[in-house]
Design a protein around this motif. Structure first.
Motif, mmCIF file in Angstrom:
data_model
loop_
_atom_site.group_PDB
_atom_site.id
_atom_site.type_symbol
_atom_site.label_atom_id
_atom_site.label_comp_id
_atom_site.label_asym_id
_atom_site.label_seq_id
_atom_site.Cartn_x
_atom_site.Cartn_y
_atom_site.Cartn_z
ATOM 1 N N VAL A 81 0.868 -1.191 0.000
ATOM 2 C CA VAL A 81 0.000 0.000 0.000
ATOM 3 C C VAL A 81 0.898 1.233 0.000
ATOM 4 O O VAL A 81 1.317 1.709 1.048
ATOM 5 C CB VAL A 81 -0.964 0.005 1.218
ATOM 6 N N GLY B 174 0.423 7.776 -0.453
ATOM 7 C CA GLY B 174 -0.622 8.489 -1.181
ATOM 8 C C GLY B 174 -1.805 7.627 -1.577
ATOM 9 O O GLY B 174 -2.675 8.073 -2.321
ATOM 10 N N SER B 175 -1.841 6.382 -1.104
ATOM 11 C CA SER B 175 -2.994 5.532 -1.412
ATOM 12 C C SER B 175 -3.568 5.002 -0.107
ATOM 13 O O SER B 175 -2.911 5.036 0.933
ATOM 14 C CB SER B 175 -2.577 4.369 -2.320
ATOM 15 N N VAL C 283 -6.304 1.764 1.628
ATOM 16 C CA VAL C 283 -6.887 0.444 1.406
ATOM 17 C C VAL C 283 -7.954 0.242 2.481
ATOM 18 O O VAL C 283 -7.825 0.752 3.591
ATOM 19 C CB VAL C 283 -5.779 -0.652 1.468
ATOM 20 N N ARG D 289 -2.941 4.297 6.491
ATOM 21 C CA ARG D 289 -3.495 4.180 5.132
ATOM 22 C C ARG D 289 -4.663 3.204 5.052
ATOM 23 O O ARG D 289 -5.185 2.961 3.964
ATOM 24 C CB ARG D 289 -2.398 3.743 4.151
ATOM 25 N N GLU E 164 0.217 13.003 2.875
ATOM 26 C CA GLU E 164 0.354 12.168 1.676
ATOM 27 C C GLU E 164 -0.591 12.602 0.560
ATOM 28 O O GLU E 164 -0.649 11.980 -0.494
ATOM 29 C CB GLU E 164 0.102 10.698 2.042
ATOM 30 N N VAL F 172 -3.862 12.514 0.540
ATOM 31 C CA VAL F 172 -5.074 11.703 0.439
ATOM 32 C C VAL F 172 -6.273 12.504 0.941
ATOM 33 O O VAL F 172 -7.374 12.376 0.438
ATOM 34 C CB VAL F 172 -4.934 10.403 1.266
#
Length: 184
Positions: free
Chosen positions: A110, A113-114, A116, A151, A176, A178
């Motif tokens: 992961v 910047g993403s 889950v 994340r 990040e 997000v």
């Protein structure tokens, strides 16, 4: 025991001042073993006591230690927005089994910047029904920030829980890109 064996058991620590609050970083000869949020004196002392009993060695304050200096540098770079991936040896000895499997997948799968979902992460380790167990694993993460449990979010768009507090989770996700930067 030879000197090499004693070295392996060495536990060194330092507290790093960060805008998300003081972070305790601890390392062994194997690698970074623990990151603790909000490391004020009482929190730090409790964490060091836990480390001593779990690892069988009295942690020593040593911010200049080669075991720690690289981790401190990379954490500072990350928090300054200059680093997107950690390249550090990790000591997983504080966690095992399913929790370790989930955190290992999180660390490698992961990226910056993403995000889950808890259920998605459960599916990635072959336990699609285990979203709640993934939440427990995130809460047990001995290496937050470096193993990025911030994340992991709820599938309905909720931010989910966080051992470092939701404000810290929001700040890390904003760092990040997000989430928008928190207003307060």
């Amino acid at each position: 025991m030879d000197s090499h064996g004693q070295y392996q058991q060495q536990v060194v620590w330092a507290v790093v001042d960060a805008d998300i609050g003081p972070l305790l970083l601890a390392a062994t000869g194997q690698g970074l073993v623990n990151v603790v949020f909000h490391a004020t004196d009482p929190v730090r002392d409790k964490a060091l006591g836990r480390l001593a009993s779990r690892l069988g060695a009295e942690p020593v304050e040593a911010p200049g230690s080669p075991l720690l200096s690289e981790a401190i540098r990379q954490v500072r770079e990350y928090l300054a927005g200059e680093r997107h991936a950690f390249e550090l040896p990790l000591d997983w000895s504080l966690i095992s089994g399913f929790h370790r499997e989930v955190l290992s997948e999180l660390a490698s799968g992961v990226p910056y910047g993403s995000v889950v979902g808890y259920g998605d992460l459960a599916g990635r380790v072959g336990q699609p029904g285990a979203a709640q167990a993934v939440g427990t694993a995130m809460g047990a993460n001995p290496l937050p920030v470096v193993v990025p449990c911030h994340r992991v979010v709820e599938s309905d768009g909720g931010i989910g829980g966080f051992g470092g507090g939701l404000e810290t989770k929001r700040k890390l996700l904003a760092l990040e890109g997000v989430l928008p930067e928190p207003l307060f």
